[in-house]
Design a protein around this motif. Structure first.
Motif, PDB file in Angstrom:
ATOM      1  N   HIS A 221       0.635  -1.331   0.070  1.00 40.18           N
ATOM      2  CA  HIS A 221       0.010  -0.158   0.043  1.00 40.18           C
ATOM      3  C   HIS A 221       0.768   1.116   0.043  1.00 40.18           C
ATOM      4  N   PRO A 222       0.591   2.125  -0.678  1.00 39.02           N
ATOM      5  CA  PRO A 222       1.550   3.154  -0.945  1.00 39.02           C
ATOM      6  C   PRO A 222       1.391   4.452   0.175  1.00 39.02           C
ATOM      7  N   LYS A 223       0.551   4.104   0.801  1.00 38.97           N
ATOM      8  CA  LYS A 223       0.182   5.039   2.028  1.00 38.97           C
ATOM      9  C   LYS A 223       0.748   4.321   3.359  1.00 38.97           C
ATOM     10  N   ILE A 224       1.077   3.166   3.474  1.00 36.23           N
ATOM     11  CA  ILE A 224       1.411   2.705   4.679  1.00 36.23           C
ATOM     12  C   ILE A 224       2.988   2.218   4.726  1.00 36.23           C
ATOM     13  N   ARG A 225       3.603   2.831   5.718  1.00 32.06           N
ATOM     14  CA  ARG A 225       4.935   2.313   6.097  1.00 32.06           C
ATOM     15  C   ARG A 225       4.999   1.331   7.280  1.00 32.06           C
ATOM     16  N   VAL A 226       5.947   0.393   7.211  1.00 28.66           N
ATOM     17  CA  VAL A 226       5.988  -0.499   8.580  1.00 28.66           C
ATOM     18  C   VAL A 226       7.388  -0.222   8.840  1.00 28.66           C
ATOM     19  N   LEU A 227       7.397  -0.279  10.419  1.00 28.36           N
ATOM     20  CA  LEU A 227       8.560   0.012  11.321  1.00 28.36           C
ATOM     21  C   LEU A 227       8.704  -1.266  12.187  1.00 28.36           C
ATOM     22  N   TYR A 228       9.602  -2.461  11.615  1.00 26.08           N
ATOM     23  CA  TYR A 228       9.477  -3.399  12.269  1.00 26.08           C
ATOM     24  C   TYR A 228      10.631  -3.089  13.454  1.00 26.08           C
ATOM     25  N   SER A 229      10.516  -4.101  14.616  1.00 27.26           N
ATOM     26  CA  SER A 229      11.482  -4.304  15.760  1.00 27.26           C
ATOM     27  C   SER A 229      11.452  -2.817  16.388  1.00 27.26           C
ATOM     28  N   THR A 230      10.117  -2.078  16.484  1.00 24.46           N
ATOM     29  CA  THR A 230      10.247  -0.717  16.964  1.00 24.46           C
ATOM     30  C   THR A 230       9.013  -0.757  17.982  1.00 24.46           C
ATOM     31  N   ILE A 231       9.366   0.121  19.127  1.00 22.55           N
ATOM     32  CA  ILE A 231       8.252   0.507  20.140  1.00 22.55           C
ATOM     33  C   ILE A 231       8.058   1.822  20.580  1.00 22.55           C
ATOM     34  N   ILE A 232       7.041   2.227  20.623  1.00 23.62           N
ATOM     35  CA  ILE A 232       6.742   3.483  21.084  1.00 23.62           C
ATOM     36  C   ILE A 232       6.934   3.856  22.871  1.00 23.62           C
ATOM     37  N   GLU A 233       7.983   4.788  22.951  1.00 19.97           N
ATOM     38  CA  GLU A 233       8.402   5.092  24.140  1.00 19.97           C
ATOM     39  C   GLU A 233       7.793   6.273  24.955  1.00 19.97           C
ATOM     40  N   ASP A 234       7.187   7.164  24.131  1.00 16.65           N
ATOM     41  CA  ASP A 234       6.341   8.396  24.691  1.00 16.65           C
ATOM     42  C   ASP A 234       5.607   8.820  23.776  1.00 16.65           C
ATOM     43  N   VAL A 235       4.227   9.421  23.943  1.00 21.16           N
ATOM     44  CA  VAL A 235       3.365  10.184  23.225  1.00 21.16           C
ATOM     45  C   VAL A 235       3.389  11.760  23.557  1.00 21.16           C
ATOM     46  N   LEU A 236       3.775  12.443  22.474  1.00 23.53           N
ATOM     47  CA  LEU A 236       4.110  13.764  22.785  1.00 23.53           C
ATOM     48  C   LEU A 236       2.931  14.747  22.193  1.00 23.53           C
ATOM     49  N   GLY A 237       2.878  15.804  22.752  1.00 23.58           N
ATOM     50  CA  GLY A 237       1.942  16.784  22.199  1.00 23.58           C
ATOM     51  C   GLY A 237       1.816  18.184  22.923  1.00 23.58           C
ATOM     52  N   ASN A 238       0.931  19.149  22.802  1.00 15.85           N
ATOM     53  CA  ASN A 238       0.904  20.148  23.184  1.00 15.85           C
ATOM     54  C   ASN A 238       0.057  20.611  24.285  1.00 15.85           C
ATOM     55  N   GLY A 239      -0.364  19.459  24.989  1.00 17.41           N
ATOM     56  CA  GLY A 239      -1.396  19.603  26.187  1.00 17.41           C
ATOM     57  C   GLY A 239      -2.868  19.270  25.485  1.00 17.41           C
ATOM     58  N   GLN A 240      -2.955  19.292  24.433  1.00 19.06           N
ATOM     59  CA  GLN A 240      -4.424  19.522  23.804  1.00 19.06           C
ATOM     60  C   GLN A 240      -4.664  18.462  22.840  1.00 19.06           C
ATOM     61  N   LYS A 241      -3.580  18.197  22.120  1.00 19.68           N
ATOM     62  CA  LYS A 241      -3.656  17.191  21.029  1.00 19.68           C
ATOM     63  C   LYS A 241      -2.015  16.575  20.905  1.00 19.68           C
ATOM     64  N   VAL A 242      -2.109  15.385  20.143  1.00 23.56           N
ATOM     65  CA  VAL A 242      -1.014  14.636  19.875  1.00 23.56           C
ATOM     66  C   VAL A 242      -0.199  15.217  18.532  1.00 23.56           C
ATOM     67  N   SER A 243       1.066  15.541  18.608  1.00 22.53           N
ATOM     68  CA  SER A 243       1.931  15.873  17.562  1.00 22.53           C
ATOM     69  C   SER A 243       3.202  15.198  17.230  1.00 22.53           C
ATOM     70  N   GLN A 244       3.471  14.203  18.376  1.00 24.32           N
ATOM     71  CA  GLN A 244       4.772  13.292  17.910  1.00 24.32           C
ATOM     72  C   GLN A 244       4.820  12.020  18.633  1.00 24.32           C
ATOM     73  N   VAL A 245       5.571  11.082  18.464  1.00 31.16           N
ATOM     74  CA  VAL A 245       5.725   9.936  19.242  1.00 31.16           C
ATOM     75  C   VAL A 245       7.224   9.790  19.200  1.00 31.16           C
ATOM     76  N   ARG A 246       7.793   9.253  20.307  1.00 32.73           N
ATOM     77  CA  ARG A 246       9.211   8.861  20.390  1.00 32.73           C
ATOM     78  C   ARG A 246       9.165   7.582  20.358  1.00 32.73           C
ATOM     79  N   VAL A 247       9.767   6.944  19.688  1.00 32.36           N
ATOM     80  CA  VAL A 247       9.978   5.546  19.333  1.00 32.36           C
ATOM     81  C   VAL A 247      11.622   5.092  19.525  1.00 32.36           C
ATOM     82  N   LYS A 248      11.869   3.694  19.996  1.00 40.27           N
ATOM     83  CA  LYS A 248      13.076   3.087  20.006  1.00 40.27           C
ATOM     84  C   LYS A 248      13.013   1.823  18.996  1.00 40.27           C
TER      85      LYS A 248
END
Length: 473
Positions: A221-248
């Motif tokens: 699928h052209p819109k989907i990318r897959v990150l293998y062997s990866t975990i999310i360590e933090d969900v970041l935002g401005n207090g009102q909505k999500v803007s980024q994720v920190r992954v490892k």
């Protein structure tokens, strides 16, 4: 909820006659815990055998299948949504005489017959005690969470567990799906039709889906990318909505961040069996152990679907379990007195809730409002919305002379939803005739506040809009 059994219970019915009250007898030959495919199949078989089972459907009417936007492996259906399938089965079950009670089970007492099941309404805090000679447990499973910083802060404001419920708010935006199994791939496919980009974060080195065709569709699928062997360590935002994720990246240990507008969790589930600790025998992972067929360690108590199935976890196998449990129960109680079918539902009353079809219609209704207007924002695939609609319909039935009740499908009127900053559903907005927002509530606690307020003001002939200036602290 307080104990209301003085011979009868009264509840708001689901689907058919939402705003209508049902008379329910105090004791049942069979009570079914759960509202999914397994529970409904048991109810169908039992009702057709002469029983009148009570189905306590719990917090997710229709069960886990309602989170699937496309089902292509249900016999007789080329393709159908989970919500549509669940609604078809539920209508059939109700038409055959089963009674559905949309409440949560607080505790059970299986120490002796009749068994005692304590339930609680999600909105008015009333407690009921229901007695049962037999019980079928079909409470399914609940989604797992990551347990990382930011997840709870942004839950329902950018972190979700249901793409079909909330994905529509992220049209042409970037989203993340966490997981590598069948449910994660289903969510990713659904979101790829809405979002501009979907990043699938997979903890393992490969996708775990058993559906080879779906895997190939995801990877190509052209819109989907897959990150293998990866975990999310933090969900970041401005207090009102999500803007980024920190992954490892697990192989290298490297951390990095990337932008996203939402995170959708699809990382498995655990059986909903905490209620049965000390009541039934469970295995080390919390699954109910079966002793003879679908019977548990307690005679008269049966289990079906995900609560006792750590392996297959399919709607069709849950339905099969439901049918077998009903047949096994019938054999064991053969010759006993069945509950009468005289308490069947009568036809539904006309709804007092107006469906808003355009912004012009909304403007017109606001101009014609004498005091305040309630607006319920929902989506057709959202099961929490369907649960809240039961309460909303009951409000409309009781207070339509004082309040105008409307509802808006966010997928149909996206610009209106955007105007009122609707980021998750169900959302209740209360407006005055000058179009000012008096109240906006998303959580079940917000809805409880309004329910209590309406109950307090029910004898007042006119509702002053000032009563909706409520301190929620």
């Amino acid at each position: 909820m307080k104990i209301f059994f003085l011979g009868f219970l009264f509840i708001f019915c689901t689907q058919k006659g939402m705003s209508e009250e049902l008379k329910i007898s105090e004791e049942y030959p069979v009570v079914i815990l759960g509202g999914g495919v397994g529970a409904l199949t048991s109810a169908l078989y039992l009702s057709r055998a002469g029983f009148t089972p009570l189905v306590i459907s719990g917090p997710v009417p229709g069960g886990a299948i309602t989170f699937s936007s496309r089902i292509q492996n249900w016999p007789g259906e080329k393709e159908i949504s989970g919500v549509e399938l669940a609604e078809k089965i539920q209508r059939q079950v109700q038409d055959n005489g089963s009674i559905i009670l949309p409440e949560n089970v607080l505790k059970v007492d299986f120490s002796k017959r009749p068994f005692v099941i304590t339930t609680k309404s999600p909105y008015d805090e009333k407690i009921r005690e229901i007695k049962a000679q037999n019980c079928i447990v079909a409470l399914g499973s609940m989604p797992n969470f990551l347990g990382v910083p930011g997840e709870s802060i942004y839950f329902s404001r950018g972190v979700y567990s249901c793409a079909t419920c909330d994905g529509g708010f992220y049209k042409d935006k970037a989203v993340v799906v966490v997981g590598g199994g069948d449910s994660a791939l289903t969510e990713a496919q659904y979101l790829a039709n809405i979002a501009s980009k979907v990043t699938l974060v997979v903890r393992k080195e490969s996708l775990q889906s058993t559906d080879l065709q779906r895997k190939m569709e995801i990877l190509s699928h052209p819109k989907i990318r897959v990150l293998y062997s990866t975990i999310i360590e933090d969900v970041l935002g401005n207090g009102q909505k999500v803007s980024q994720v920190r992954v490892k990246d697990l192989p290298t240990g490297a951390n990095y961040e990337f932008s996203t507008d939402a995170v959708f969790l699809a990382i498995g589930s655990k059986p909903t069996t905490d209620l049965f600790q000390g009541q039934l025998e469970l295995d080390a992972n919390g699954y109910i152990l079966l002793k003879k067929g679908l019977q548990t360690s307690k005679e008269g108590v049966y289990a079906v679907g995900d609560v006792c199935d750590p392996e297959f976890k399919q709607a069709i196998t849950a339905a099969a379990d439901g049918a077998k449990a009903a047949l096994q129960l019938q054999k064991q109680v053969s010759g006993s007195v069945h509950a009468s079918k005289s308490d069947k539902m009568s036809p539904a009353a006309a709804s007092s809730v107006l469906s808003i079809t355009s912004e012009k219609v909304l403007e017109k209704e606001m101009k014609e409002t004498s005091s305040v207007m309630f607006v319920f924002f929902y989506t057709s695939q959202c099961m929490p919305c369907k649960r809240f609609s039961l309460l909303y319909e009951s409000w409309a039935s009781s207070y339509s002379q004082k309040i105008k009740f409307c509802k808006i499908d966010c997928h149909e009127l996206r610009e209106v939803a955007k105007k009122y900053q609707i980021h998750s559903v169900p959302t209740l907005v209360i407006l005055d005739k000058e179009k000012r927002v008096l109240w906006k509530g998303v959580s079940i606690n917000d809805h409880k506040i309004i329910n209590a307020l309406l109950e307090r003001e029910k004898d007042n002939p006119i509702l002053d809009k000032k009563i909706f200036n409520i301190d929620r602290s």
